[in-house]
Design a protein around this motif. Sequence first.
Motif, PDB file in Angstrom:
ATOM      1  N   GLN A  11      36.048  45.832  46.480  1.00 21.23           N
ATOM      2  CA  GLN A  11      36.972  44.928  47.142  1.00 21.23           C
ATOM      3  C   GLN A  11      38.041  44.507  46.146  1.00 21.23           C
ATOM      4  O   GLN A  11      37.908  44.734  44.933  1.00 21.23           O
ATOM      5  CB  GLN A  11      36.246  43.677  47.653  1.00 21.23           C
ATOM      6  CG  GLN A  11      35.247  43.945  48.747  1.00 21.23           C
ATOM      7  CD  GLN A  11      34.677  42.665  49.329  1.00 21.23           C
ATOM      8  OE1 GLN A  11      34.427  41.696  48.629  1.00 21.23           O
ATOM      9  NE2 GLN A  11      34.478  42.674  50.641  1.00 21.23           N
ATOM     10  N   SER A  12      39.096  43.903  46.660  1.00 26.37           N
ATOM     11  CA  SER A  12      40.099  43.308  45.771  1.00 26.37           C
ATOM     12  C   SER A  12      40.519  41.979  46.368  1.00 26.37           C
ATOM     13  O   SER A  12      40.387  41.746  47.576  1.00 26.37           O
ATOM     14  CB  SER A  12      41.307  44.226  45.581  1.00 26.37           C
ATOM     15  OG  SER A  12      41.998  44.421  46.803  1.00 26.37           O
ATOM     16  N   GLY A  13      40.995  41.102  45.492  1.00 23.60           N
ATOM     17  CA  GLY A  13      41.400  39.777  45.925  1.00 23.60           C
ATOM     18  C   GLY A  13      42.461  39.211  45.016  1.00 23.60           C
ATOM     19  O   GLY A  13      42.789  39.789  43.980  1.00 23.60           O
ATOM     20  N   LYS A  41      40.152  37.836  49.718  1.00 24.07           N
ATOM     21  CA  LYS A  41      39.634  39.102  49.214  1.00 24.07           C
ATOM     22  C   LYS A  41      39.109  39.921  50.377  1.00 24.07           C
ATOM     23  O   LYS A  41      38.864  39.383  51.458  1.00 24.07           O
ATOM     24  CB  LYS A  41      38.519  38.883  48.199  1.00 24.07           C
ATOM     25  CG  LYS A  41      37.308  38.215  48.825  1.00 24.07           C
ATOM     26  CD  LYS A  41      36.121  38.256  47.926  1.00 24.07           C
ATOM     27  CE  LYS A  41      34.947  37.534  48.533  1.00 24.07           C
ATOM     28  NZ  LYS A  41      34.670  37.853  49.927  1.00 24.07           N
ATOM     29  N   ALA A  54      44.883  43.645  48.034  1.00 22.11           N
ATOM     30  CA  ALA A  54      44.781  42.213  47.733  1.00 22.11           C
ATOM     31  C   ALA A  54      45.935  41.447  48.390  1.00 22.11           C
ATOM     32  O   ALA A  54      45.736  40.360  48.942  1.00 22.11           O
ATOM     33  CB  ALA A  54      44.771  41.991  46.217  1.00 22.11           C
ATOM     34  N   VAL A  87      34.550  42.765  43.142  1.00 20.89           N
ATOM     35  CA  VAL A  87      35.897  42.349  43.529  1.00 20.89           C
ATOM     36  C   VAL A  87      36.822  42.389  42.323  1.00 20.89           C
ATOM     37  O   VAL A  87      36.591  41.688  41.334  1.00 20.89           O
ATOM     38  CB  VAL A  87      35.887  40.913  44.107  1.00 20.89           C
ATOM     39  CG1 VAL A  87      37.275  40.547  44.635  1.00 20.89           C
ATOM     40  CG2 VAL A  87      34.841  40.767  45.194  1.00 20.89           C
ATOM     41  N   MET A  89      40.198  41.279  40.726  1.00 22.50           N
ATOM     42  CA  MET A  89      41.056  40.126  40.972  1.00 22.50           C
ATOM     43  C   MET A  89      42.448  40.298  40.364  1.00 22.50           C
ATOM     44  O   MET A  89      42.584  40.810  39.254  1.00 22.50           O
ATOM     45  CB  MET A  89      40.408  38.872  40.373  1.00 22.50           C
ATOM     46  CG  MET A  89      39.111  38.478  41.042  1.00 22.50           C
ATOM     47  SD  MET A  89      39.319  38.093  42.782  1.00 22.50           S
ATOM     48  CE  MET A  89      40.520  36.786  42.669  1.00 22.50           C
TER      49      MET A  89
END
Length: 149
Positions: A11-13, A41, A54, A87, A89
Motif C-alpha cells: 500500500q502507499s499513503g 492510504k 498515495a 505501507v 509513506m
Amino acid sequence: MSRKVSKVFKQSGVIPYRVNNGKVEILLITTRNFQHWVIPKGDIPNGMSPPASAAKEAWEEAGVIGQVDVNELGSYKYRKGGKIYRVKMYLLPVEMLSEDYPEASQRKRQWVEVTIAIRRVKFNSLKRILKGFFQVKSHFCAFQDTSHI
C-alpha cells in the motif's frame, strides 16, 4: 518442514500537511467506522506508482490535493483481517482542501499539530515516521505558511 511465507500486501499513503501560523499541522482522518485516527492510504493499483496511488488515496479519503513528494519518507507494517500490509509513506504539502470528495460522508478529518497527531495514530511504526517527519522538517526546511488552505 517448510514454513508458510505470508504475502505482504503493498500500500502507499501520505502525510498531508500545512503550515499554520508557523506551526506544522497534519491532516488526520478517521477510519470508516470512526474508531481510529489514521492517514490516507490504500492498495496500489496495477500500473500505478506508489506516489501516484498515495495522491489518489489523499483525494478519495481526505479531499486534499497537492504535489506528492516522490521520495519515500518511510514505511510501516500492520495486520488486518489476517493479512499483512506494508505501507510506503510520502509527504503531501496540501494545496487544496475540498468539502466534496468521494469518502466525505464516511470519515471525519481534522488538522492537528504534529505532537497531537503522533499521540492519536494507532500504529507505533506510523508514530515513528511522524516523529521523523517532524524532526526533519522542523530542522532543515523553512516552511511556507499555508494556513489559507
